[in-house]
Structures are given as C-alpha cells and as structure tokens.
Design a protein around this motif. Sequence first.
Motif, PDB file in Angstrom:
ATOM      1  N   THR A  24       4.845   6.372  -3.281  1.00 43.68           N
ATOM      2  CA  THR A  24       4.149   7.162  -4.031  1.00 43.68           C
ATOM      3  C   THR A  24       2.903   6.593  -4.523  1.00 43.68           C
ATOM      4  OG1 THR A  24       5.147   7.073  -6.327  1.00 43.68           O
ATOM      5  CG2 THR A  24       5.768   9.180  -4.723  1.00 43.68           C
ATOM      6  N   VAL A  25       2.862   5.181  -5.090  1.00 38.90           N
ATOM      7  CA  VAL A  25       1.650   4.286  -5.384  1.00 38.90           C
ATOM      8  C   VAL A  25       2.082   2.986  -4.892  1.00 38.90           C
ATOM      9  CG1 VAL A  25       1.432   5.979  -7.635  1.00 38.90           C
ATOM     10  CG2 VAL A  25       2.963   3.928  -7.656  1.00 38.90           C
ATOM     11  N   GLN A  26       0.514   2.516  -4.819  1.00 41.39           N
ATOM     12  CA  GLN A  26       0.653   1.059  -4.286  1.00 41.39           C
ATOM     13  C   GLN A  26       1.343   0.229  -5.530  1.00 41.39           C
ATOM     14  OE1 GLN A  26      -3.322   0.013  -3.778  1.00 41.39           O
ATOM     15  NE2 GLN A  26      -4.015  -0.649  -5.662  1.00 41.39           N
ATOM     16  N   GLN A  27       1.953  -0.975  -5.125  1.00 45.78           N
ATOM     17  CA  GLN A  27       2.800  -1.696  -6.193  1.00 45.78           C
ATOM     18  C   GLN A  27       2.369  -3.184  -5.820  1.00 45.78           C
ATOM     19  OE1 GLN A  27       4.864  -0.843  -8.635  1.00 45.78           O
ATOM     20  NE2 GLN A  27       4.623   1.535  -7.765  1.00 45.78           N
ATOM     21  N   ARG A  28       2.058  -3.972  -6.874  1.00 44.40           N
ATOM     22  CA  ARG A  28       2.029  -5.254  -6.620  1.00 44.40           C
ATOM     23  C   ARG A  28       3.304  -6.062  -6.343  1.00 44.40           C
ATOM     24  NH1 ARG A  28      -2.709  -7.786  -7.413  1.00 44.40           N
ATOM     25  NH2 ARG A  28      -4.352  -6.450  -8.044  1.00 44.40           N
ATOM     26  N   ALA A  29       3.411  -7.094  -5.740  1.00 48.81           N
ATOM     27  CA  ALA A  29       4.831  -7.676  -5.376  1.00 48.81           C
ATOM     28  C   ALA A  29       4.348  -9.249  -4.956  1.00 48.81           C
ATOM     29  CB  ALA A  29       5.212  -7.010  -4.148  1.00 48.81           C
ATOM     30  N   THR A  30       5.353  -9.912  -4.718  1.00 46.11           N
ATOM     31  CA  THR A  30       5.303 -11.359  -4.397  1.00 46.11           C
ATOM     32  C   THR A  30       5.911 -11.556  -2.931  1.00 46.11           C
ATOM     33  OG1 THR A  30       5.257 -12.064  -6.654  1.00 46.11           O
ATOM     34  CG2 THR A  30       5.933 -13.847  -4.857  1.00 46.11           C
ATOM     35  N   ALA A  31       5.374 -12.382  -2.076  1.00 46.80           N
ATOM     36  CA  ALA A  31       5.900 -12.436  -0.837  1.00 46.80           C
ATOM     37  C   ALA A  31       5.943 -13.980  -0.888  1.00 46.80           C
ATOM     38  CB  ALA A  31       5.034 -11.871   0.458  1.00 46.80           C
ATOM     39  N   TYR A  32       6.906 -14.452   0.172  1.00 45.61           N
ATOM     40  CA  TYR A  32       6.996 -15.820   0.569  1.00 45.61           C
ATOM     41  C   TYR A  32       6.232 -16.166   2.051  1.00 45.61           C
ATOM     42  CZ  TYR A  32      11.377 -16.100  -2.181  1.00 45.61           C
ATOM     43  OH  TYR A  32      12.496 -15.860  -3.145  1.00 45.61           O
TER      44      TYR A  32
ATOM     45  N   ASN B 106       0.764  -1.219  -0.185  1.00 45.29           N
ATOM     46  CA  ASN B 106       0.089  -0.137  -0.019  1.00 45.29           C
ATOM     47  C   ASN B 106       0.718   1.116   0.094  1.00 45.29           C
ATOM     48  OD1 ASN B 106      -2.087   1.734   0.303  1.00 45.29           O
ATOM     49  ND2 ASN B 106      -3.001   0.740   1.956  1.00 45.29           N
ATOM     50  N   ALA B 107       0.592   2.257  -0.852  1.00 43.86           N
ATOM     51  CA  ALA B 107       1.159   3.301  -0.969  1.00 43.86           C
ATOM     52  C   ALA B 107       1.032   4.335   0.355  1.00 43.86           C
ATOM     53  CB  ALA B 107       0.576   4.349  -1.982  1.00 43.86           C
ATOM     54  N   ALA B 108       0.104   3.765   1.098  1.00 43.62           N
ATOM     55  CA  ALA B 108      -0.037   4.648   2.485  1.00 43.62           C
ATOM     56  C   ALA B 108       1.274   4.314   3.479  1.00 43.62           C
ATOM     57  CB  ALA B 108      -1.201   4.282   3.081  1.00 43.62           C
ATOM     58  N   ALA B 109       1.764   3.204   3.048  1.00 43.68           N
ATOM     59  CA  ALA B 109       3.037   2.609   3.781  1.00 43.68           C
ATOM     60  C   ALA B 109       4.218   3.496   3.530  1.00 43.68           C
ATOM     61  CB  ALA B 109       3.345   1.295   3.536  1.00 43.68           C
ATOM     62  N   GLY B 110       4.304   4.330   2.443  1.00 45.71           N
ATOM     63  CA  GLY B 110       5.239   5.168   2.144  1.00 45.71           C
ATOM     64  C   GLY B 110       6.605   4.648   2.139  1.00 45.71           C
ATOM     65  N   ALA B 111       7.191   3.436   1.646  1.00 48.74           N
ATOM     66  CA  ALA B 111       8.211   3.056   1.830  1.00 48.74           C
ATOM     67  C   ALA B 111       9.012   2.394   0.464  1.00 48.74           C
ATOM     68  CB  ALA B 111       8.257   1.660   2.809  1.00 48.74           C
TER      69      ALA B 111
END
Length: 127
Positions: free
Chosen positions: A82-90, A28-33
């Motif tokens: 700045t924007v939410q990003q799709r990613a992959t998590a283990y 989430n972009a709100a995480a800002g990281a």
Amino acid sequence: MPAYEIDGYDELIAGMVQPIVTQSIIINAAAGALYARGTVLARTGFAADGTWICKIVDSAAVPAEEKVPVGVLADQEVDARTVQQRATAYVSGEFNRDALIFGGADTIATHEAALNNAKIYTKRVVK
C-alpha cells in the motif's frame, strides 16, 4: 524482530570471499508486493535523494530496467502493498542460488549471468 536481525542461519549467504556490500533502497508501492529476504531486485529509478527505487526482477516485464538484477533484499520482509517502504539490499556478495526469489516464471537460470555481472555471485550449497 528488527528488520536486520536474522533468527539463525537462513541459507541466503553462501560465502565470505567476496565482500558483502549493502545499499539503502525504496520498494515502490506501485510494485504492490510483499517481498521476502532473498528477493532479487531490479532498479527502476531513483528518488530525489538518490536512493534506488526497486521492485522484483522479472524478465517478462515491459520496461527494460525491470529485467536487470541489481541486488538481493536483505530485510526479512518488506510490505509495499500500500505504501513505499525503505529497505536494504545486498549489492555484492556470495549467495545460495536456491534461496533467491524471482518474479514471474523466472529462475536462477534466467538471471545467473546478469547477477554475476552485477557482482552478485551465486553458489550451490550442499546441506
């Protein structure tokens, strides 16, 4: 370099006895990281399509769900400043406890039991 290509051994994966399982997530972009591979994630909600929404786990966070680890970032780097990003998590596997990244002042000692409960097993790796 593609997101899922690892340039050499990065010491995150610490074994292959437990199956490595991945999950598509949204940072989430709100995480800002800017998150690096090995960041321990908490699930903060779900997108309309059921995809997990995640941010870095932090035991000092006010919402309780941000304190519970559910995965480890698989991507090399995710920029969600700045924007939410799709990613992959283990979401299952064996990981080098010294390669994991936590939020705030958290350490492996803060979350190791919860990680193990989530089928994310930590190991000491001898170099």
